[in-house]
Motif scaffolding. Structure first.
Motif, PDB file in Angstrom:
ATOM      1  N   LYS A 198       0.824  -1.213   0.000  1.00  0.00           N
ATOM      2  CA  LYS A 198       0.000   0.000   0.000  1.00  0.00           C
ATOM      3  C   LYS A 198       0.857   1.263   0.000  1.00  0.00           C
ATOM      4  CE  LYS A 198      -3.684   2.457   2.422  1.00  0.00           C
ATOM      5  NZ  LYS A 198      -4.295   2.857   1.140  1.00  0.00           N
ATOM      6  N   ASN A 227      -9.885 -14.824  -0.777  1.00  0.00           N
ATOM      7  CA  ASN A 227      -9.756 -13.768   0.224  1.00  0.00           C
ATOM      8  C   ASN A 227      -8.424 -13.038   0.082  1.00  0.00           C
ATOM      9  OD1 ASN A 227     -10.595 -12.278   2.543  1.00  0.00           O
ATOM     10  ND2 ASN A 227      -9.289 -13.555   3.815  1.00  0.00           N
ATOM     11  N   GLN A 230      -8.459 -10.533  -2.726  1.00  0.00           N
ATOM     12  CA  GLN A 230      -9.216  -9.355  -2.317  1.00  0.00           C
ATOM     13  C   GLN A 230      -8.413  -8.479  -1.354  1.00  0.00           C
ATOM     14  OE1 GLN A 230     -12.263  -8.234  -3.438  1.00  0.00           O
ATOM     15  NE2 GLN A 230     -11.837  -9.807  -4.975  1.00  0.00           N
ATOM     16  N   LEU A 231      -7.638  -9.098  -0.481  1.00  0.00           N
ATOM     17  CA  LEU A 231      -6.794  -8.322   0.444  1.00  0.00           C
ATOM     18  C   LEU A 231      -5.752  -7.519  -0.311  1.00  0.00           C
ATOM     19  CD1 LEU A 231      -6.243 -10.974   3.265  1.00  0.00           C
ATOM     20  CD2 LEU A 231      -7.578  -8.877   3.441  1.00  0.00           C
ATOM     21  N   TYR A 232      -5.164  -8.121  -1.339  1.00  0.00           N
ATOM     22  CA  TYR A 232      -4.171  -7.389  -2.134  1.00  0.00           C
ATOM     23  C   TYR A 232      -4.836  -6.278  -2.941  1.00  0.00           C
ATOM     24  CZ  TYR A 232      -0.081 -10.168  -1.022  1.00  0.00           C
ATOM     25  OH  TYR A 232       0.982 -10.732  -0.361  1.00  0.00           O
ATOM     26  N   ARG A 234      -7.339  -4.542  -2.109  1.00  0.00           N
ATOM     27  CA  ARG A 234      -7.641  -3.430  -1.209  1.00  0.00           C
ATOM     28  C   ARG A 234      -6.445  -2.512  -1.024  1.00  0.00           C
ATOM     29  NH1 ARG A 234     -10.635  -6.882   3.563  1.00  0.00           N
ATOM     30  NH2 ARG A 234     -12.322  -7.718   2.250  1.00  0.00           N
ATOM     31  N   GLN A 235      -5.247  -3.083  -1.082  1.00  0.00           N
ATOM     32  CA  GLN A 235      -4.042  -2.250  -0.932  1.00  0.00           C
ATOM     33  C   GLN A 235      -3.832  -1.331  -2.141  1.00  0.00           C
ATOM     34  OE1 GLN A 235      -2.871  -2.838   2.187  1.00  0.00           O
ATOM     35  NE2 GLN A 235      -4.444  -4.433   2.097  1.00  0.00           N
ATOM     36  N   ARG A 237      -6.307   0.266  -3.814  1.00  0.00           N
ATOM     37  CA  ARG A 237      -7.429   1.168  -4.026  1.00  0.00           C
ATOM     38  C   ARG A 237      -7.185   2.490  -3.314  1.00  0.00           C
ATOM     39  NH1 ARG A 237     -11.303  -3.753  -2.933  1.00  0.00           N
ATOM     40  NH2 ARG A 237     -11.515  -4.557  -5.058  1.00  0.00           N
TER      41      ARG A 237
END
Length: 237
Positions: A198, A227, A230-232, A234-235, A237
């Motif tokens: 991030k 999952n 999706q976690l990656y 989110r970093q 966005r």
């Protein structure tokens, strides 16, 4: 949004360790896309110790997002890439016995060679990217050989991140700014993970794509593949 391209080499490594076809590389690529990945990356090596050349042909038939093939542009590699015609070819100067990529191109020393290779690939409509260290001279050299993009080799950033992230990112920021100035697209990859991704994403201007494999697959052992992707995302966005 910066695109996430999932490198599935480690899936092939697991398959090859036992023989047979489990896990199935093609199915995992389909699942990565279904779970939100915007690209699939493979890095076939001459000894085919993970991704095999046949895997690349099989994946070409099913990848619906961006297909990125990376590797050392040997005659066999170039024949493969020209036959498959992926969305992107990323040129990496790794030695045949390298465990993993460990350096970027000297784009000044290898100017003539890279110019010829990139010209051949671009004639086929393949976007080109050159793996480089975060050194402005190497970025300038990449622009001189007419590549479309560079991929910043981020191992040193990842190694230094916990100690001093501002210091770790500094040469990458300089390289990213130089790439923008020269009209080069910007990718990044190597040792990026849920801890350091991030900050790089939020700091570097114009980051178009990250290619992540080892850390993502390791995280998937605990969190599950869907999952984890999706976690990656989110970093980014």
């Amino acid at each position: 949004m910066t695109k996430l391209s999932v490198n599935i080499n480690k899936i092939a490594t697991l398959r090859n360790a036992r023989g047979g076809d489990r896990p199935n590389v093609v199915q995992v690529a389909k699942d990565c896309e279904r779970f939100g990945a915007q690209g699939i990356t493979v890095h076939p090596r001459p000894d085919e110790r993970h991704i095999r050349y046949q895997d690349v042909h099989d994946l070409k038939e099913i990848v619906t997002t961006e297909f990125n093939i990376e590797g050392n542009p040997t005659p066999d590699f170039l024949k493969l890439v020209k036959g498959v015609k992926p969305a992107q070819a990323t040129l990496v100067p790794d030695a045949p016995d390298a465990i993993t990529s460990n350096a970027g191109w000297d784009t000044v020393k290898h100017k003539d060679f890279l110019t010829d290779v990139i010209g051949e690939l671009k004639e086929l409509g393949i976007r080109t990217s050159i793996f480089v260290d975060p050194v402005t001279e190497m970025v300038e050299g990449a622009a001189a050989v007419k590549t479309d993009r560079i991929e910043l080799y981020t191992e040193s950033y990842a190694r230094q991140y916990q100690d001093n992230r501002e210091e770790a990112i500094a040469p990458y920021l300089e390289a990213a700014r130089k790439a923008q100035e020269l009209g080069l697209g910007l990718n990044a990859g190597h040792d990026l993970d849920l801890d350091n991704l991030k900050y790089m994403h939020d700091t570097l201007p114009g980051l178009l794509e990250v290619s992540i494999g080892h850390a993502l697959i390791c995280d998937a052992l605990y969190y599950g593949l869907e999952n984890t992707i999706q976690l990656y995302l989110r970093q980014l966005r």
